[in-house]
Design a protein around this motif. Structure first.
Motif, short mmCIF file in Angstrom:
data_model
loop_
_atom_site.label_atom_id
_atom_site.label_comp_id
_atom_site.label_asym_id
_atom_site.label_seq_id
_atom_site.Cartn_x
_atom_site.Cartn_y
_atom_site.Cartn_z
N ALA A 193 -0.86 -33.11 2.58
CA ALA A 193 -0.43 -32.23 1.50
C ALA A 193 -1.55 -31.25 1.18
N VAL A 194 -1.23 -29.97 1.14
CA VAL A 194 -2.20 -28.93 0.77
C VAL A 194 -1.63 -28.22 -0.46
N VAL A 195 -2.30 -28.37 -1.60
CA VAL A 195 -1.76 -27.86 -2.85
C VAL A 195 -2.83 -27.12 -3.64
N GLY A 196 -2.38 -26.35 -4.64
CA GLY A 196 -3.34 -25.62 -5.46
C GLY A 196 -2.67 -24.59 -6.35
N SER A 197 -3.47 -23.71 -6.89
CA SER A 197 -3.05 -22.76 -7.91
C SER A 197 -2.04 -21.74 -7.38
N ARG A 198 -1.11 -21.36 -8.26
CA ARG A 198 -0.18 -20.28 -7.93
C ARG A 198 -0.89 -18.92 -8.03
N ARG A 199 -1.99 -18.89 -8.74
CA ARG A 199 -2.75 -17.64 -8.90
C ARG A 199 -4.14 -17.82 -8.28
N ALA A 200 -4.15 -18.21 -7.04
CA ALA A 200 -5.42 -18.53 -6.37
C ALA A 200 -6.28 -17.30 -6.17
N SER A 201 -7.58 -17.51 -6.16
CA SER A 201 -8.55 -16.45 -5.91
C SER A 201 -8.56 -16.10 -4.42
N PRO A 202 -9.12 -14.95 -4.04
CA PRO A 202 -9.24 -14.63 -2.61
C PRO A 202 -9.98 -15.72 -1.84
N TYR A 203 -11.02 -16.28 -2.44
CA TYR A 203 -11.76 -17.36 -1.79
C TYR A 203 -10.87 -18.58 -1.58
N GLY A 204 -10.09 -18.93 -2.61
CA GLY A 204 -9.20 -20.09 -2.50
C GLY A 204 -8.16 -19.91 -1.42
N LEU A 205 -7.58 -18.72 -1.33
CA LEU A 205 -6.58 -18.44 -0.30
C LEU A 205 -7.21 -18.49 1.10
N GLU A 206 -8.41 -17.94 1.21
CA GLU A 206 -9.09 -17.94 2.52
C GLU A 206 -9.37 -19.36 2.99
N GLN A 207 -9.86 -20.21 2.07
CA GLN A 207 -10.15 -21.60 2.44
C GLN A 207 -8.87 -22.36 2.77
N THR A 208 -7.81 -22.08 2.04
CA THR A 208 -6.52 -22.72 2.31
C THR A 208 -6.05 -22.39 3.72
N GLU A 209 -6.10 -21.12 4.08
CA GLU A 209 -5.65 -20.69 5.40
C GLU A 209 -6.50 -21.30 6.50
N GLN A 210 -7.82 -21.29 6.30
CA GLN A 210 -8.70 -21.81 7.35
C GLN A 210 -8.52 -23.31 7.53
N LEU A 211 -8.51 -24.06 6.42
CA LEU A 211 -8.39 -25.51 6.51
C LEU A 211 -7.01 -25.93 7.03
N SER A 212 -5.97 -25.23 6.62
CA SER A 212 -4.62 -25.55 7.12
C SER A 212 -4.53 -25.29 8.61
N GLY A 213 -5.12 -24.19 9.06
CA GLY A 213 -5.13 -23.89 10.48
C GLY A 213 -5.87 -24.94 11.28
#
Length: 374
Positions: free
Chosen positions: A118-138
């Motif tokens: 499960a990968v979860v987090g803020s609906r209003r994520a920061s650019p850093y948060g989105l970048e880390q989400t994409e990288q870690l999910s990949g």
């Protein structure tokens, strides 16, 4: 498993009984368990074996709900109702308290058995948060894991899209019926998940969004998964509810650290203080998980481009690497960068624009923030 190819009479009769079982109050199910009366172990007749007295205690299935469920099944080739009596029902979900008796599924049902994070987090994520989400999910997808989330804006959407871009498995658990896209702005992602991923809901077709539905959805997200990764969460984030469910379900909880001055990471830091695994790379996650037959160490993957043509890990080789080192994951003003680097303003701006074009930093109100690790 019931689908549109099931004999019509069997489909209606079985669905009616399963919906009655789903609507049954918890007190009734506890009473049946106390009397050692088993229900829900027969796909075709989940209430088989009950006396007329016990059958009368179950709520009836309304004709409207039944009609909507049957119509939904018949309108799509990859739609199915998976009950706890089915072999396709996910074993990890079966083990949790209050496991849903029915799942409405659209997509390749076989993927329900895929090992998930499960990968979860803020609906209003920061650019850093989105970048880390994409990288870690990949990185998780590259190592053979599927990504499970809730199709919300922000982190959820970034996780789903990263998994889809990498050609991996991703599963969205909805807080509505399987036929309703919520939020409406996610319509493109919703259609892509139905075609290339998997959409799952415990709610009957036609069920609208309600605030309490999303808490119920969160327990399924964690229940389907072997671990929960929180990428960015404030102190009051709904993602923390998913983490609490994970702990109750004996799942691992992990969190990405962020700037201590950024309130949107207060939830992550609280989880880490309480013992959640601090995550700085995909390998940190894999170290906490049981090995998969298809696992490939990330240090090996780093030696070749992944499916979307990016390296999973690796350090930048930049002429302006010194400038990058001075841009933090919190907002860094241009004045601060001029002072730190002792370069002319024009040169600082040129290097920042170059770093932004390469995807290392992004402009925000008040300056720039870094969005990628080395």
């Amino acid at each position: 498993m019931l689908n549109a190819n099931t004999e019509a009479k069997l489909l209606v009769a079985a669905l009616s009984d399963w919906i009655s079982l789903t609507l049954a109050p918890r007190s009734l199910l506890t009473l049946l368990e106390k009397h050692r009366i088993v229900v829900g172990d027969n796909m075709k007749e989940p209430l088989d074996g009950l006396t007329s007295f016990w059958r009368q205690q179950f709520p009836g299935c309304s004709a409207q709900v039944l009609k909507a469920a049957v119509a939904w099944l018949e309108e799509g080739e990859q739609r199915a109702v998976v009950s706890q009596a089915c072999s396709e029902y996910p074993e990890h979900l079966r083990q949790i308290d209050r496991a849903p008796p029915l799942l409405f599924v659209e997509g390749d049902v076989a993927r329900l058995g895929n090992p998930l994070i499960a990968v979860v987090g803020s609906r209003r994520a920061s650019p850093y948060g989105l970048e880390q989400t994409e990288q870690l999910s990949g990185e998780l997808v590259a190592a053979g894991w599927g990504v499970c989330s809730g199709m919300a804006m922000g982190v959820d959407a970034a996780a789903h899209r990263a998994a889809l871009s990498a050609g991996g498995v991703t599963l969205a658990v909805l807080g509505t019926g399987p036929d309703i896209c919520y939020p409406p702005r996610q319509r493109d992602l919703y259609h892509q998940l139905r075609n290339d991923g998997l959409v799952v809901s415990e709610f009957f077709p036609g069920t609208a969004a309600r605030s309490d539905h999303f808490l119920r959805r969160n327990r399924i997200i964690s229940g389907l998964s072997q671990a929960v990764l929180v990428c960015e969460a404030s102190a009051r984030s709904g993602s923390l509810a998913t983490a609490r469910f994970a702990l109750e379900q004996n799942r691992s909880v992990m969190a990405v650290p962020g700037p201590i001055t950024q309130s949107s990471y207060a939830g992550n830091h609280s989880l880490i203080q309480q013992g959640a695994k601090l995550i700085t790379s995909g390998q940190d996650i894999l170290d906490e998980l049981p090995p998969l037959v298809c696992n490939t160490p990330l240090e090996v993957l780093a030696l070749r481009p992944d499916i979307v043509g990016k390296r999973v890990t690796g350090k930048p080789c930049l002429a302006n690497e010194q400038m990058l080192a001075n841009v933090g994951f919190e907002t860094t003003s241009v004045d601060s960068l001029v002072e730190r680097t002792r370069l002319p303003v024009a040169e600082v701006m040129n290097q920042l624009i170059s770093l932004e074009l390469d995807g290392w930093v992004t402009a925000v109100p008040g300056g720039y923030v870094r969005v990628r690790r080395e």
